[in-house]
Write an enzyme that holds these catalytic residues in place. Sequence first.
Site, PDB file in Angstrom:
ATOM      1  N   HIS A  72       0.850  -1.191   0.000  1.00 53.35           N
ATOM      2  CA  HIS A  72       0.000   0.000   0.000  1.00 53.35           C
ATOM      3  C   HIS A  72       0.888   1.243   0.000  1.00 53.35           C
ATOM      4  O   HIS A  72       1.713   1.422   0.892  1.00 53.35           O
ATOM      5  CB  HIS A  72      -0.906   0.027   1.240  1.00 53.35           C
ATOM      6  N   TYR A 200      -9.557   5.528   6.608  1.00 56.70           N
ATOM      7  CA  TYR A 200      -9.761   5.945   8.008  1.00 56.70           C
ATOM      8  C   TYR A 200     -10.768   7.087   7.981  1.00 56.70           C
ATOM      9  O   TYR A 200     -10.571   8.070   7.254  1.00 56.70           O
ATOM     10  CB  TYR A 200      -8.460   6.463   8.613  1.00 56.70           C
ATOM     11  N   PRO A 292      -5.136   0.637  18.436  1.00 54.02           N
ATOM     12  CA  PRO A 292      -4.843   0.031  17.123  1.00 54.02           C
ATOM     13  C   PRO A 292      -4.866   1.013  15.951  1.00 54.02           C
ATOM     14  O   PRO A 292      -4.483   0.657  14.846  1.00 54.02           O
ATOM     15  CB  PRO A 292      -5.941  -1.015  16.963  1.00 54.02           C
ATOM     16  N   LYS A 296       0.361   0.000  15.246  1.00 54.30           N
ATOM     17  CA  LYS A 296       1.752   0.006  15.723  1.00 54.30           C
ATOM     18  C   LYS A 296       2.077  -1.102  16.716  1.00 54.30           C
ATOM     19  O   LYS A 296       3.224  -1.231  17.129  1.00 54.30           O
ATOM     20  CB  LYS A 296       2.062   1.362  16.365  1.00 54.30           C
ATOM     21  N   TYR A 384       3.729   6.602   9.890  1.00 59.38           N
ATOM     22  CA  TYR A 384       2.886   5.482   9.480  1.00 59.38           C
ATOM     23  C   TYR A 384       3.730   4.365   8.835  1.00 59.38           C
ATOM     24  O   TYR A 384       3.552   3.193   9.138  1.00 59.38           O
ATOM     25  CB  TYR A 384       1.801   5.956   8.505  1.00 59.38           C
TER      26      TYR A 384
HETATM   27  C1  PHB Z   1      -6.636  -4.190  10.431  1.00 57.42           C
HETATM   28  O1  PHB Z   1      -6.580  -4.511   9.228  1.00 57.42           O
HETATM   29  O2  PHB Z   1      -7.085  -4.949  11.319  1.00 57.42           O
HETATM   30  C2  PHB Z   1      -6.137  -2.814  10.823  1.00 57.42           C
HETATM   31  C3  PHB Z   1      -5.530  -2.019   9.866  1.00 57.42           C
HETATM   32  C4  PHB Z   1      -5.062  -0.751  10.213  1.00 57.42           C
HETATM   33  C5  PHB Z   1      -5.224  -0.307  11.514  1.00 57.42           C
HETATM   34  C6  PHB Z   1      -5.834  -1.110  12.479  1.00 57.42           C
HETATM   35  C7  PHB Z   1      -6.292  -2.371  12.132  1.00 57.42           C
HETATM   36  O3  PHB Z   1      -4.771   0.943  11.838  1.00 57.42           O
END
Ligand code: PHB
Length: 389
Positions: A72, A200, A292, A296, A384
């Site tokens: 990504h 997000y 989450p 990280k 990130y």
């Molecule tokens: C996930 O795919 O479970 C996931 C991806 C990004 C995040 C948190 C969880 O920031």
Amino acid sequence: MRTQVVIIGGGPSGLLLGQILHKHGIDTVVVERQTKDYVLSRIRAGVLERGFVSLLEEADCADRLHSEGFTHDGTLISYGEETFRLDFKELTGSSVTVYGQTEVTRDLYEARGKTDATTLFQVEDVEIQEAKSQAPTVSLTHEGVKKTIQCDFIAGCDGFHGVSRTSIPAEVRTEYEKIYPFGWLGILSETPPVNHELIYSNSNRGFALCSMRNNALSRYYIQCSINETPQDWTDDQFWDELKRRIPSEFAERLVVGPSIEKSIAPLRSFVCEPMQWGRLFLCGDAAHIVPPTGAKGLNTAASDVYYLYNALLEFYKQGSDEGIQNYSQKALKRVLKTQRFSWWFSSLMHQNPDQSEFDAKMQIAELEFLRSNASAQKAMAENYVGLPY
Ligand code: PHB
Ligand code: APR
């Protein structure tokens, strides 16, 4: 039984450390409380930083990652009526790899299984003795038999609820914690992801995240109250709420389906200082927990492993104890930076029920600044994709 390094915990931290030490000829024993199948049944995020990918390559465990993982180069961030793309590749020259933590753990177990290294499953009554000496031991019960393992070092990779952190005397430990007043309701569905990159979203109804495990397995989250349970939400109610929280162009094309996993995760920030006590070293969730939002947790476990394996190599190969003396100080420098990022990104993207109207205004101003300022985007992108080790 004797070994050079006892690794308590057969999750990603312990297995990654064990695999890299094995490659450098350092003998380890991994002791795990659960069965392998139980460990592999855990559904966890898998957005891997460049540093973690490099460590898996060094551990000769990156083949499936490279063939099945998704690269990504950016992510979408949405708030109110605005949606913008954070282009990691353009801003940092790096990307992230989306590859489930379960698969990382599976690959590490497969690699360890090809070696002669010892892994004890379903151990009980694990206790650490003489951590401050040069001959620590780990006692446990395995298959009904009490065993004591003599070793040089102990790696506490046994997660937040393990025995390692609390084996450091309470008067020595300082623990920093923040509990967030919301949780994440997550589902796994055998549906195609709504977008090829993550989304997000901070909507006025709450946070939402669109993620994936592969082209036929999607992972979605919505912010929920800490008082709710998964049973409070039918699949239809989840999908309807998710659609209200993501940009309409994606809501319209969202493919819904039955959840094959549904759970609620609380959000907390936690750090234990120090991360070592004599010859006991804490790695991963044993030492720290992040919300989450920035994915990280696994990646910070990897940087702990990086610092610890290099310290152990210095000791065994060069006779230097500089690395093992300074492990905690070195690891904590990066841990606290990832804690900051995870706290900042979580505060930016969630509707905090306790926030004031001024706080809400500042949150929007922060999002506006991020959307419109290249330096702000570069700073976020560098965090990130992963700060340097
Ligand atoms: C996930 O795919 O479970 C996931 C991806 C990004 C995040 C948190 C969880 O920031
Ligand atoms: N004895 C032996 N093993 C134990 C004990 C114990 N007393 N207590 C816990 N364990 C095992 C758990 O069963 C688990 O398999 O230690 C392992 C710890 O693994 P994780 O909790 O996954 O922690 P870690 O390896 O540091 O990985 C961190 O995993 O939990 C996610 O969000 C977290 O992504 C992060 C990553």
